[in-house]
Design an enzyme around this catalytic site. Structure first.
Site, mmCIF file in Angstrom:
data_model
loop_
_atom_site.group_PDB
_atom_site.id
_atom_site.type_symbol
_atom_site.label_atom_id
_atom_site.label_comp_id
_atom_site.label_asym_id
_atom_site.label_seq_id
_atom_site.Cartn_x
_atom_site.Cartn_y
_atom_site.Cartn_z
ATOM 1 N N SER A 171 0.829 -1.204 0.000
ATOM 2 C CA SER A 171 0.000 0.000 0.000
ATOM 3 C C SER A 171 0.868 1.261 0.000
ATOM 4 C CB SER A 171 -0.966 -0.041 1.190
ATOM 5 O OG SER A 171 -1.951 0.940 1.086
ATOM 6 N N ASP A 267 -8.821 -3.040 -7.078
ATOM 7 C CA ASP A 267 -8.223 -2.751 -5.770
ATOM 8 C C ASP A 267 -9.269 -2.155 -4.825
ATOM 9 O OD1 ASP A 267 -6.875 -0.816 -3.795
ATOM 10 O OD2 ASP A 267 -5.163 -1.937 -4.560
ATOM 11 N N HIS A 334 -6.678 -5.767 -1.526
ATOM 12 C CA HIS A 334 -5.655 -4.732 -1.343
ATOM 13 C C HIS A 334 -4.549 -5.311 -0.487
ATOM 14 C CE1 HIS A 334 -4.115 -0.636 -1.284
ATOM 15 N NE2 HIS A 334 -3.929 -0.742 0.027
#
Length: 391
Positions: A171, A267, A334
Protein backbone atom coordinates in the site's frame (compact mmCIF):
# COMPACT_ATOMS: atom_id res chain seq x y z
CA UNK A 1 -12.35 15.45 2.40
CA UNK A 2 -12.91 14.43 6.02
CA UNK A 3 -13.58 10.80 5.16
CA UNK A 4 -10.52 10.49 2.97
CA UNK A 5 -8.41 12.24 5.60
CA UNK A 6 -9.34 9.39 7.89
CA UNK A 7 -9.03 6.66 5.27
CA UNK A 8 -5.68 5.57 6.65
CA UNK A 9 -7.54 4.20 9.66
CA UNK A 10 -9.19 1.74 7.33
CA UNK A 11 -5.73 0.53 6.44
CA UNK A 12 -4.65 -0.07 10.02
CA UNK A 13 -5.53 -3.70 9.49
CA UNK A 14 -2.41 -3.79 7.34
CA UNK A 15 -0.38 -3.65 10.55
CA UNK A 16 -2.15 -6.49 12.35
CA UNK A 17 0.25 -9.20 13.41
CA UNK A 18 -0.23 -12.17 11.14
CA UNK A 19 0.50 -15.78 11.94
CA UNK A 20 3.89 -16.49 10.51
CA UNK A 21 7.20 -17.93 11.57
CA UNK A 22 7.23 -16.51 15.08
CA UNK A 23 7.48 -13.07 16.55
CA UNK A 24 10.31 -10.84 15.34
CA UNK A 25 11.27 -8.21 17.96
CA UNK A 26 11.26 -4.50 17.24
CA UNK A 27 14.44 -2.46 16.85
CA UNK A 28 14.23 1.21 17.79
CA UNK A 29 16.67 3.30 15.80
CA UNK A 30 17.59 5.73 18.56
CA UNK A 31 20.65 6.98 16.70
CA UNK A 32 18.36 8.45 14.03
CA UNK A 33 16.81 10.95 16.43
CA UNK A 34 19.93 13.15 16.47
CA UNK A 35 19.68 13.31 12.65
CA UNK A 36 16.10 14.49 12.84
CA UNK A 37 14.89 11.22 11.35
CA UNK A 38 11.82 10.72 13.51
CA UNK A 39 8.17 9.76 13.51
CA UNK A 40 5.41 12.37 13.46
CA UNK A 41 5.61 12.77 17.24
CA UNK A 42 9.41 12.95 17.34
CA UNK A 43 9.93 9.37 18.53
CA UNK A 44 12.59 7.10 17.05
CA UNK A 45 11.81 5.14 13.88
CA UNK A 46 11.66 1.37 14.14
CA UNK A 47 11.91 -1.86 12.20
CA UNK A 48 11.83 -5.63 12.70
CA UNK A 49 14.82 -7.65 11.49
CA UNK A 50 14.94 -11.42 11.01
CA UNK A 51 18.52 -12.32 10.07
CA UNK A 52 19.35 -14.37 7.03
CA UNK A 53 21.05 -17.75 7.19
CA UNK A 54 22.66 -20.34 4.98
CA UNK A 55 22.64 -19.39 1.31
CA UNK A 56 20.59 -16.28 2.11
CA UNK A 57 23.05 -14.62 4.48
CA UNK A 58 23.99 -11.94 1.92
CA UNK A 59 20.49 -11.45 0.53
CA UNK A 60 18.18 -8.72 1.81
CA UNK A 61 14.52 -7.81 1.53
CA UNK A 62 13.47 -4.45 3.00
CA UNK A 63 9.69 -4.28 3.21
CA UNK A 64 7.92 -1.05 4.09
CA UNK A 65 4.71 -1.09 6.05
CA UNK A 66 1.57 0.55 4.69
CA UNK A 67 -1.12 2.61 6.34
CA UNK A 68 -2.34 5.59 4.31
CA UNK A 69 -1.33 9.23 4.69
CA UNK A 70 -2.16 12.39 6.63
CA UNK A 71 -2.96 15.62 4.80
CA UNK A 72 -3.20 18.32 7.45
CA UNK A 73 -2.31 19.14 11.05
CA UNK A 74 -5.54 17.68 12.40
CA UNK A 75 -5.18 14.29 10.70
CA UNK A 76 -1.46 14.08 11.53
CA UNK A 77 -2.17 15.02 15.15
CA UNK A 78 -4.66 12.18 15.38
CA UNK A 79 -2.18 9.86 13.74
CA UNK A 80 0.70 10.67 16.09
CA UNK A 81 -1.21 9.07 18.94
CA UNK A 82 -1.23 5.73 17.14
CA UNK A 83 1.41 3.29 15.89
CA UNK A 84 1.14 5.02 12.50
CA UNK A 85 2.62 8.19 13.95
CA UNK A 86 4.69 7.11 16.92
CA UNK A 87 6.94 4.19 17.74
CA UNK A 88 5.71 4.50 21.33
CA UNK A 89 2.50 2.75 20.28
CA UNK A 90 3.97 0.05 18.04
CA UNK A 91 3.66 -3.60 18.94
CA UNK A 92 6.98 -4.91 20.19
CA UNK A 93 6.90 -8.09 18.12
CA UNK A 94 5.69 -8.84 14.60
CA UNK A 95 4.93 -12.20 13.02
CA UNK A 96 6.53 -12.46 9.59
CA UNK A 97 4.57 -14.15 6.82
CA UNK A 98 4.04 -14.05 3.06
CA UNK A 99 6.91 -12.34 1.27
CA UNK A 100 8.68 -11.99 4.64
CA UNK A 101 7.96 -15.53 5.77
CA UNK A 102 10.78 -17.67 7.15
CA UNK A 103 9.47 -21.08 6.08
CA UNK A 104 10.80 -22.69 2.94
CA UNK A 105 7.51 -24.38 2.08
CA UNK A 106 5.59 -21.08 1.97
CA UNK A 107 8.33 -18.71 0.81
CA UNK A 108 10.86 -20.85 -1.06
CA UNK A 109 12.84 -18.10 -2.77
CA UNK A 110 13.27 -15.67 0.14
CA UNK A 111 12.74 -17.61 3.37
CA UNK A 112 16.41 -17.51 4.44
CA UNK A 113 17.14 -13.93 3.41
CA UNK A 114 17.70 -11.07 5.82
CA UNK A 115 14.08 -9.91 6.11
CA UNK A 116 13.21 -6.46 7.43
CA UNK A 117 9.86 -4.83 8.03
CA UNK A 118 10.18 -1.04 8.29
CA UNK A 119 7.45 0.46 10.44
CA UNK A 120 5.49 3.36 8.99
CA UNK A 121 5.11 6.37 11.27
CA UNK A 122 5.41 9.48 9.07
CA UNK A 123 2.21 9.58 7.00
CA UNK A 124 3.93 10.53 3.73
CA UNK A 125 5.10 7.24 2.18
CA UNK A 126 8.57 8.05 3.54
CA UNK A 127 8.85 11.28 1.51
CA UNK A 128 8.57 14.08 4.09
CA UNK A 129 11.46 16.44 4.79
CA UNK A 130 10.47 19.63 6.59
CA UNK A 131 13.15 21.10 8.87
CA UNK A 132 10.95 23.45 10.87
CA UNK A 133 8.75 22.15 13.66
CA UNK A 134 5.79 24.28 14.63
CA UNK A 135 5.83 24.58 18.44
CA UNK A 136 2.05 24.76 18.43
CA UNK A 137 1.60 21.22 17.14
CA UNK A 138 5.09 19.68 17.53
CA UNK A 139 4.70 17.58 14.40
CA UNK A 140 7.74 16.27 12.56
CA UNK A 141 7.44 15.72 8.81
CA UNK A 142 10.58 13.64 8.27
CA UNK A 143 9.61 10.49 6.38
CA UNK A 144 12.42 10.69 3.83
CA UNK A 145 14.97 11.03 6.61
CA UNK A 146 13.48 8.01 8.37
CA UNK A 147 13.84 5.91 5.23
CA UNK A 148 17.46 6.91 4.71
CA UNK A 149 18.36 6.40 8.37
CA UNK A 150 16.96 2.87 8.32
CA UNK A 151 18.76 2.01 5.07
CA UNK A 152 22.05 3.41 6.40
CA UNK A 153 21.66 1.37 9.58
CA UNK A 154 21.01 -1.80 7.60
CA UNK A 155 24.03 -1.08 5.39
CA UNK A 156 26.16 -0.95 8.53
CA UNK A 157 24.65 -4.24 9.69
CA UNK A 158 25.73 -6.08 6.57
CA UNK A 159 23.58 -4.92 3.66
CA UNK A 160 26.70 -3.27 2.21
CA UNK A 161 27.72 -6.81 1.26
CA UNK A 162 24.41 -7.67 -0.39
CA UNK A 163 24.46 -10.02 -3.36
CA UNK A 164 20.70 -9.87 -3.89
CA UNK A 165 18.28 -7.25 -2.57
CA UNK A 166 14.62 -6.30 -2.85
CA UNK A 167 12.91 -3.10 -1.76
CA UNK A 168 9.23 -3.85 -1.29
CA UNK A 169 6.15 -2.68 0.52
CA UNK A 170 2.40 -2.84 0.88
CA UNK A 171 0.00 0.00 0.00
CA UNK A 172 1.56 3.33 1.07
CA UNK A 173 4.75 1.36 1.71
CA UNK A 174 4.59 -0.10 -1.79
CA UNK A 175 4.31 3.40 -3.22
CA UNK A 176 7.43 4.22 -1.20
CA UNK A 177 9.16 1.21 -2.75
CA UNK A 178 8.55 2.69 -6.18
CA UNK A 179 9.53 6.23 -5.20
CA UNK A 180 12.78 5.13 -3.51
CA UNK A 181 13.62 2.25 -5.85
CA UNK A 182 16.37 3.87 -7.91
CA UNK A 183 17.95 5.44 -4.83
CA UNK A 184 17.99 2.03 -3.14
CA UNK A 185 19.73 0.60 -6.21
CA UNK A 186 22.32 3.40 -6.11
CA UNK A 187 23.11 2.78 -2.43
CA UNK A 188 23.61 -0.98 -2.79
CA UNK A 189 26.81 -2.51 -4.20
CA UNK A 190 26.99 -2.22 -8.00
CA UNK A 191 27.58 -5.98 -8.24
CA UNK A 192 24.34 -6.81 -6.41
CA UNK A 193 21.15 -7.87 -8.15
CA UNK A 194 18.64 -5.26 -6.93
CA UNK A 195 14.95 -5.11 -7.79
CA UNK A 196 11.78 -3.63 -6.32
CA UNK A 197 8.34 -5.08 -5.61
CA UNK A 198 5.16 -3.03 -5.17
CA UNK A 199 2.21 -4.81 -3.55
CA UNK A 200 -0.96 -2.70 -3.94
CA UNK A 201 1.02 0.51 -4.32
CA UNK A 202 0.12 1.33 -7.90
CA UNK A 203 -2.31 4.14 -7.06
CA UNK A 204 -3.65 5.52 -10.31
CA UNK A 205 -4.31 9.09 -11.40
CA UNK A 206 -7.90 8.12 -11.93
CA UNK A 207 -11.20 9.86 -12.46
CA UNK A 208 -13.78 9.53 -9.73
CA UNK A 209 -17.54 9.12 -10.10
CA UNK A 210 -17.98 12.91 -10.42
CA UNK A 211 -15.58 13.06 -13.36
CA UNK A 212 -12.90 14.81 -11.33
CA UNK A 213 -9.71 13.51 -9.70
CA UNK A 214 -10.23 13.73 -5.98
CA UNK A 215 -7.13 11.67 -5.31
CA UNK A 216 -4.96 14.29 -7.02
CA UNK A 217 -6.29 16.95 -4.65
CA UNK A 218 -5.65 14.62 -1.75
CA UNK A 219 -2.07 13.89 -2.77
CA UNK A 220 -1.37 17.57 -3.39
CA UNK A 221 -2.11 18.17 0.31
CA UNK A 222 0.18 15.33 1.38
CA UNK A 223 3.03 16.69 -0.74
CA UNK A 224 2.55 20.28 0.44
CA UNK A 225 2.30 19.44 4.15
CA UNK A 226 5.25 17.05 4.24
CA UNK A 227 7.56 18.98 1.91
CA UNK A 228 7.75 15.94 -0.34
CA UNK A 229 8.55 17.83 -3.56
CA UNK A 230 12.28 17.89 -2.87
CA UNK A 231 12.50 14.15 -2.16
CA UNK A 232 10.35 12.76 -4.97
CA UNK A 233 12.19 11.46 -8.06
CA UNK A 234 13.66 14.41 -9.97
CA UNK A 235 13.10 12.51 -13.20
CA UNK A 236 9.40 13.11 -12.57
CA UNK A 237 9.27 16.44 -10.72
CA UNK A 238 11.34 18.07 -13.46
CA UNK A 239 8.48 17.37 -15.86
CA UNK A 240 5.30 17.90 -13.85
CA UNK A 241 3.72 19.08 -10.60
CA UNK A 242 5.15 17.21 -7.61
CA UNK A 243 1.79 15.79 -6.53
CA UNK A 244 1.55 14.04 -9.89
CA UNK A 245 4.74 12.20 -8.94
CA UNK A 246 2.82 10.38 -6.23
CA UNK A 247 1.21 8.43 -9.05
CA UNK A 248 3.44 5.52 -10.15
CA UNK A 249 2.31 5.82 -13.77
CA UNK A 250 4.28 9.10 -13.90
CA UNK A 251 7.36 7.75 -12.10
CA UNK A 252 7.80 4.29 -13.57
CA UNK A 253 8.61 5.39 -17.16
CA UNK A 254 11.93 6.88 -16.05
CA UNK A 255 12.83 4.19 -13.47
CA UNK A 256 16.06 2.32 -14.17
CA UNK A 257 15.68 -0.47 -11.61
CA UNK A 258 13.54 -3.52 -12.42
CA UNK A 259 10.08 -3.37 -10.80
CA UNK A 260 7.43 -6.01 -10.16
CA UNK A 261 3.87 -4.81 -9.60
CA UNK A 262 1.39 -6.95 -7.68
CA UNK A 263 -2.05 -5.37 -7.83
CA UNK A 264 -5.74 -6.12 -7.97
CA UNK A 265 -7.49 -4.60 -10.98
CA UNK A 266 -10.42 -3.93 -8.66
CA UNK A 267 -8.22 -2.75 -5.77
CA UNK A 268 -10.55 -2.43 -2.80
CA UNK A 269 -8.87 0.68 -1.38
CA UNK A 270 -8.84 2.45 -4.72
CA UNK A 271 -12.47 1.59 -5.49
CA UNK A 272 -13.37 3.23 -2.16
CA UNK A 273 -11.07 6.22 -2.28
CA UNK A 274 -10.05 6.90 -5.88
CA UNK A 275 -13.19 5.91 -7.76
CA UNK A 276 -15.92 6.61 -5.20
CA UNK A 277 -14.55 8.75 -2.34
CA UNK A 278 -17.20 9.69 0.20
CA UNK A 279 -16.64 13.40 -0.41
CA UNK A 280 -17.95 13.15 -3.98
CA UNK A 281 -20.59 10.51 -3.26
CA UNK A 282 -22.98 13.10 -1.84
CA UNK A 283 -26.02 10.82 -1.86
CA UNK A 284 -24.10 7.83 -0.51
CA UNK A 285 -25.23 5.79 -3.49
CA UNK A 286 -21.89 3.97 -3.51
CA UNK A 287 -21.75 3.24 0.20
CA UNK A 288 -22.59 -0.47 -0.14
CA UNK A 289 -21.26 -1.12 -3.62
CA UNK A 290 -17.70 0.01 -2.93
CA UNK A 291 -17.46 -2.32 0.08
CA UNK A 292 -18.99 -5.33 -1.67
CA UNK A 293 -19.10 -5.43 -5.48
CA UNK A 294 -21.93 -7.97 -5.32
CA UNK A 295 -24.11 -5.12 -4.01
CA UNK A 296 -23.46 -2.87 -7.01
CA UNK A 297 -26.15 -2.00 -9.50
CA UNK A 298 -25.63 -2.79 -13.18
CA UNK A 299 -24.75 0.84 -13.81
CA UNK A 300 -22.26 0.87 -10.92
CA UNK A 301 -20.64 -2.34 -12.15
CA UNK A 302 -20.14 -0.67 -15.51
CA UNK A 303 -18.38 2.20 -13.75
CA UNK A 304 -16.27 -0.26 -11.76
CA UNK A 305 -15.34 -1.97 -15.00
CA UNK A 306 -14.34 1.45 -16.32
CA UNK A 307 -12.01 1.80 -13.34
CA UNK A 308 -10.25 -1.37 -14.45
CA UNK A 309 -9.84 0.22 -17.87
CA UNK A 310 -8.19 3.22 -16.19
CA UNK A 311 -5.92 0.84 -14.26
CA UNK A 312 -4.92 -0.93 -17.46
CA UNK A 313 -3.95 2.33 -19.14
CA UNK A 314 -2.00 3.47 -16.08
CA UNK A 315 -0.05 0.20 -16.08
CA UNK A 316 1.20 0.64 -19.63
CA UNK A 317 4.71 1.70 -18.46
CA UNK A 318 4.95 -1.62 -16.62
CA UNK A 319 3.84 -4.07 -19.27
CA UNK A 320 5.64 -2.22 -22.05
CA UNK A 321 9.07 -2.93 -20.54
CA UNK A 322 10.40 -6.52 -20.55
CA UNK A 323 12.48 -6.15 -17.35
CA UNK A 324 9.37 -5.33 -15.35
CA UNK A 325 6.93 -7.82 -13.90
CA UNK A 326 3.17 -7.68 -13.44
CA UNK A 327 0.70 -9.83 -11.54
CA UNK A 328 -2.67 -8.16 -12.08
CA UNK A 329 -5.52 -10.25 -10.76
CA UNK A 330 -9.21 -9.42 -10.88
CA UNK A 331 -9.78 -9.74 -7.16
CA UNK A 332 -11.45 -7.11 -4.98
CA UNK A 333 -8.44 -6.95 -2.68
CA UNK A 334 -5.65 -4.73 -1.34
CA UNK A 335 -2.20 -6.06 -0.42
CA UNK A 336 -1.93 -9.72 -1.26
CA UNK A 337 1.65 -10.58 -0.41
CA UNK A 338 1.54 -10.28 3.35
CA UNK A 339 0.12 -13.64 4.34
CA UNK A 340 1.23 -17.14 3.45
CA UNK A 341 -2.32 -17.89 2.28
CA UNK A 342 -2.41 -15.23 -0.44
CA UNK A 343 1.34 -15.27 -1.21
CA UNK A 344 1.70 -18.98 -1.85
CA UNK A 345 -1.23 -20.86 -0.35
CA UNK A 346 -3.26 -23.48 -2.16
CA UNK A 347 -6.32 -21.23 -2.04
CA UNK A 348 -4.47 -17.99 -2.87
CA UNK A 349 -5.09 -15.97 -6.02
CA UNK A 350 -3.62 -17.23 -9.27
CA UNK A 351 -3.10 -15.64 -12.66
CA UNK A 352 -2.07 -17.80 -15.62
CA UNK A 353 -1.90 -20.77 -13.22
CA UNK A 354 0.77 -19.04 -11.15
CA UNK A 355 0.71 -18.00 -7.51
CA UNK A 356 2.16 -14.63 -6.53
CA UNK A 357 5.22 -16.19 -4.87
CA UNK A 358 6.05 -18.19 -7.99
CA UNK A 359 5.65 -15.18 -10.27
CA UNK A 360 7.85 -12.90 -8.15
CA UNK A 361 10.51 -15.52 -7.46
CA UNK A 362 10.83 -16.56 -11.10
CA UNK A 363 11.02 -12.93 -12.19
CA UNK A 364 13.59 -11.94 -9.58
CA UNK A 365 15.98 -14.76 -10.41
CA UNK A 366 15.44 -14.49 -14.15
CA UNK A 367 13.98 -17.99 -14.46
CA UNK A 368 10.91 -16.71 -16.26
CA UNK A 369 9.51 -13.32 -17.17
CA UNK A 370 6.03 -12.67 -15.81
CA UNK A 371 3.61 -10.06 -17.07
CA UNK A 372 0.14 -11.51 -16.75
CA UNK A 373 -3.24 -9.81 -16.68
CA UNK A 374 -6.26 -11.63 -15.31
CA UNK A 375 -9.67 -12.10 -16.90
CA UNK A 376 -11.63 -8.83 -17.07
CA UNK A 377 -14.52 -9.02 -14.58
CA UNK A 378 -14.54 -8.94 -10.77
CA UNK A 379 -16.20 -12.37 -10.60
CA UNK A 380 -14.23 -14.21 -13.28
CA UNK A 381 -11.35 -15.64 -11.21
CA UNK A 382 -12.45 -18.44 -8.86
CA UNK A 383 -9.13 -18.28 -6.98
CA UNK A 384 -9.89 -14.79 -5.67
CA UNK A 385 -10.57 -15.01 -1.94
CA UNK A 386 -12.99 -12.91 0.04
CA UNK A 387 -11.84 -9.28 0.23
CA UNK A 388 -8.23 -9.25 1.39
CA UNK A 389 -6.16 -6.57 3.10
CA UNK A 390 -3.15 -8.52 4.23
CA UNK A 391 0.15 -7.06 5.32
Amino acid sequence: MEKLKQCWSGLLVLAVVVIGTGAVPITYLQSAVAKGAVCLDGSAPAYHFDKGFGSGVNNWIVHMEGGGWCTDVASCNARKNTMKGSSKFMNKDFGFSGILGGKQNTNPDFYNWNRIKVRYCDGSSFTGNVEAVNPANKLFFRGARVWRAVIDDLMAKGMKNAQNAILSGCSAGALAAILHCDTFRAILPPTARVKCVSDAGYFIHGKDISGGSYIQTYYSKVVALHGSAKTLPVSCTSKMKPELCFFPQNVVPSMRTPLFVINAAFDSWQIKNVLAPTAVDKRKEWKNCKLDLKKCTAAQLKTVQGFRDQMMRALSPVHSTPSRGLFLDSCHAHCQGGSAASWSGAKGPQVANSKISQAVGNWFYGRNAFQKIDCPSPICNPTCPAISTDE
